[in-house]
Design a protein around this motif. Structure first.
Motif, PDB file in Angstrom:
ATOM      1  N   ALA A   1       0.819  -1.136   0.143  1.00 45.75           N
ATOM      2  CA  ALA A   1      -0.038   0.094   0.155  1.00 45.75           C
ATOM      3  C   ALA A   1       0.807   1.441   0.066  1.00 45.75           C
ATOM      4  O   ALA A   1       0.782   2.180  -0.708  1.00 45.75           O
ATOM      5  CB  ALA A   1      -0.958  -0.087   1.121  1.00 45.75           C
ATOM      6  N   ARG A   2       1.957   1.344   0.974  1.00 44.22           N
ATOM      7  CA  ARG A   2       2.783   2.481   0.910  1.00 44.22           C
ATOM      8  C   ARG A   2       3.386   2.515  -0.528  1.00 44.22           C
ATOM      9  O   ARG A   2       3.738   3.658  -0.881  1.00 44.22           O
ATOM     10  CB  ARG A   2       3.863   2.253   2.150  1.00 44.22           C
ATOM     11  CG  ARG A   2       3.159   2.453   3.426  1.00 44.22           C
ATOM     12  CD  ARG A   2       4.187   2.449   4.383  1.00 44.22           C
ATOM     13  NE  ARG A   2       3.341   2.489   5.920  1.00 44.22           N
ATOM     14  CZ  ARG A   2       3.696   2.086   6.973  1.00 44.22           C
ATOM     15  NH1 ARG A   2       4.420   1.153   6.981  1.00 44.22           N
ATOM     16  NH2 ARG A   2       3.020   2.355   8.072  1.00 44.22           N
TER      17      ARG A   2
ATOM     18  N   GLU B   1      -4.016   3.173   0.779  1.00 42.86           N
ATOM     19  CA  GLU B   1      -4.138   3.582   2.175  1.00 42.86           C
ATOM     20  C   GLU B   1      -3.650   2.456   3.149  1.00 42.86           C
ATOM     21  O   GLU B   1      -4.619   1.306   3.123  1.00 42.86           O
ATOM     22  CB  GLU B   1      -5.466   4.182   2.579  1.00 42.86           C
ATOM     23  CG  GLU B   1      -6.097   5.393   1.786  1.00 42.86           C
ATOM     24  CD  GLU B   1      -7.245   5.778   2.085  1.00 42.86           C
ATOM     25  OE1 GLU B   1      -7.659   5.720   3.282  1.00 42.86           O
ATOM     26  OE2 GLU B   1      -8.082   5.771   1.068  1.00 42.86           O
TER      27      GLU B   1
ATOM     28  N   GLU C   1      -4.018   1.564   6.135  1.00 42.54           N
ATOM     29  CA  GLU C   1      -5.031   1.122   7.316  1.00 42.54           C
ATOM     30  C   GLU C   1      -5.998   0.322   6.531  1.00 42.54           C
ATOM     31  O   GLU C   1      -6.328  -0.512   7.220  1.00 42.54           O
ATOM     32  CB  GLU C   1      -5.352   2.390   7.875  1.00 42.54           C
ATOM     33  CG  GLU C   1      -4.374   3.470   8.905  1.00 42.54           C
ATOM     34  CD  GLU C   1      -3.471   4.213   7.850  1.00 42.54           C
ATOM     35  OE1 GLU C   1      -4.028   4.510   6.628  1.00 42.54           O
ATOM     36  OE2 GLU C   1      -2.469   4.889   8.196  1.00 42.54           O
ATOM     37  N   ARG C   2      -6.588   0.835   5.481  1.00 37.07           N
ATOM     38  CA  ARG C   2      -7.483   0.068   4.960  1.00 37.07           C
ATOM     39  C   ARG C   2      -7.057  -1.300   4.325  1.00 37.07           C
ATOM     40  O   ARG C   2      -7.669  -2.382   4.417  1.00 37.07           O
ATOM     41  CB  ARG C   2      -8.080   0.929   3.701  1.00 37.07           C
ATOM     42  CG  ARG C   2      -8.881   2.109   4.319  1.00 37.07           C
ATOM     43  CD  ARG C   2      -9.289   3.095   3.047  1.00 37.07           C
ATOM     44  NE  ARG C   2     -10.340   2.545   2.442  1.00 37.07           N
ATOM     45  CZ  ARG C   2     -10.677   2.869   1.251  1.00 37.07           C
ATOM     46  NH1 ARG C   2      -9.804   3.336   0.354  1.00 37.07           N
ATOM     47  NH2 ARG C   2     -11.641   2.173   0.429  1.00 37.07           N
TER      48      ARG C   2
END
Length: 187
Positions: free
Chosen positions: A33-34, A39, A41-42
């Motif tokens: 994700a990063r 996101e 967290e999602r």
């Protein structure tokens, strides 16, 4: 539900070995994700819940899919696909997840589908390449995932489809459509 309580609740739904896989998917989802702009967290939330129904009895999975009454076509295919749909339903019903994109990332983490969102792509790939996975070609997919999300996904779908063909299993149409959709994207 708070993260810690969610983790404890989900952890009780599976054997320790599957929980270790889930932790690997959580970590890999955050990294991907990063790396690719989703996101974290999602991605982590979807990863925590992606296999919540994996060890349910088959009839319980069937009941959840029928009760949701939206994606019943999956019942005509391999039972290995059912836990993803039952898990998405359970995530909403039992864990109060309301984010449709998180629910779809859970629902399609096994099969994929056309027009996968970035979050769906991250979770699908994380499930395939988390550190505990060991199959022919996984290192190449991991290497691609360092810089080429689309390429890693295509390689992942190719590997998945080849495996299913070698095992003489039926292929869920969404898996083929997901692969073909990626092939038509630029690049």
């Amino acid at each position: 539900m708070e993260r810690k309580a969610l983790i404890e609740a989900v952890r009780t739904q599976m054997p320790e070995r599957r929980w270790q896989h889930t932790e690997g998917v959580m970590q890999t989802s955050i990294v991907l994700a990063r790396r690719f702009g989703a996101e974290p967290e999602r991605a982590e939330l979807a990863a925590i819940l992606h296999d919540v129904a994996k060890f349910w009895p088959v009839e319980r999975m069937r009941e959840a899919i029928v009760e949701e009454n939206r994606y019943t076509d999956v019942l005509a295919y391999d039972k290995e696909l059912w836990h993803a749909h039952a898990g998405a339903y359970a995530a909403g019903r039992d864990y109060d997840v309301r984010d449709p994109e998180v629910l779809d990332a859970i629902r399609y983490h096994t099969s994929g589908r056309e027009r996968m969102s970035l979050l769906e792509r991250v979770v699908w790939l994380a499930d395939l390449i988390e550190p505990g996975r060991n199959f022919p070609g996984v290192e190449q997919i991991r290497t691609l995932a360092e810089h080429d999300l689309r390429g890693a996904l295509i390689e992942g779908f190719d590997t998945t489809i080849a495996y299913l063909l070698a095992k003489k299993k039926r292929i869920y149409p969404l898996t083929v459509l997901a692969r073909n959709d990626l092939m038509t994207e630029g690049g």
